[in-house]
Design an enzyme around this catalytic site. Structure first.
Site, PDB file in Angstrom:
ATOM      1  N   SER A 143      -1.436  -5.511  10.293  1.00  0.00           N
ATOM      2  CA  SER A 143      -1.450  -6.854  10.286  1.00  0.00           C
ATOM      3  C   SER A 143      -0.797  -7.538   8.993  1.00  0.00           C
ATOM      4  CB  SER A 143      -3.036  -7.341  10.011  1.00  0.00           C
ATOM      5  OG  SER A 143      -3.098  -8.819   9.853  1.00  0.00           O
ATOM      6  N   TYR A 156     -11.252  -8.291   5.159  1.00  0.00           N
ATOM      7  CA  TYR A 156     -10.248  -7.942   6.119  1.00  0.00           C
ATOM      8  C   TYR A 156      -8.959  -7.458   5.736  1.00  0.00           C
ATOM      9  CZ  TYR A 156      -7.334  -8.127  10.406  1.00  0.00           C
ATOM     10  OH  TYR A 156      -6.524  -7.828  11.339  1.00  0.00           O
TER      11      TYR A 156
END
Length: 236
Positions: A143, A156
């Site tokens: 990501s 995250y």
């Protein structure tokens, strides 16, 4: 011309979104695909769709990537059905409460288990086979949060920084073995899970799952001497 004819790929988190798009595009290039996710109904439907419409064959294997024995069984099912695994796509991931001040420790645990341990379990299951045949490709879906952090993404982002570190280190460990590693880092993608968590951004059109899948196909269809280590895919 189908560039992956005769190859076999395992894709985790394959029942929807990015994972589904990756499976469909790899199959369209002729690869057999082994579909892994916890959502059994969606997984079976996707396998049937691929078997009817593409050049590759699909096998659905319900799998919880946080269970090491289940991940090992996923690999064994792929070998039993197709005889080899040429591509392993670590796509399964969770986006949950990430601000440290939210103190959602249970959600942090889930992200660590899926986003980090699930990746390591997948690599461990397939790596001996790839090293033995001196070929293969491990693709980790990371990501942009593995490159930059905002005030609500700490945990995250930490898991995605870990994926990036694993990818970078593994690529160095596997240099000149014939086994490749690619780290694909998408920005905001138009999937139900991401938009539910992050909401819409009226100033920027999100990526589509197919855009990320295209980056995966690009990485795994390069010549044997080319290893695409990192691709960052952002909306304009």
């Amino acid at each position: 011309m189908m560039k992956l004819k005769g190859k076999t790929a395992i894709i985790t988190g394959a029942s929807a979104g990015i994972g589904q798009a990756i499976a469909e595009q790899l199959a369209a290039e002729g690869s057999n695909v082994v579909l892994a996710a916890r959502s059994t109904g969606k997984l079976k439907d996707l396998a049937e769709k691929i078997n009817q419409k593409t050049g590759g064959k699909a096998l659905d294997v319900p799998t919880d990537v946080t269970d090491k024995s289940a991940v090992d069984e996923l690999y064994n099912r792929a070998i039993d059905s197709f005889g080899t695994v040429d591509i392993y796509v670590n796509n399964a991931g969770l986006v949950l409460s990430s601000a440290i001040t939210d103190r959602e420790v249970g959600e942090w645990d889930k992200m660590v288990d899926v986003n980090i341990k699930g990746v390591l379990y997948g690599i461990d299951s397939v790596l001996p086979h790839m090293l033995e045949k001196a070929s293969g490709h491990i693709v980790n879906i990371d990501s942009v949060s593995g490159h930059e952090v905002n005030k609500s993404s700490a945990v995250y982002a930490a898991t995605k920084y870990a994926v990036r570190a694993i990818s970078e280190s593994l690529e160095k460990e596997l240099a000149r073995t014939g086994v490749k590693v690619s780290n694909i880092s998408p920005g905001r993608v138009n999937t139900e899970r991401v938009l539910k968590k992050l909401g819409d951004d009226p100033e920027r059109k999100p990526l589509q799952p197919e855009d990320v899948a295209g980056a995966v196909v690009y990485a795994v269809t390069q010549p044997d001497y080319v290893n695409v280590n990192e691709i960052i895919v952002r909306p304009v």
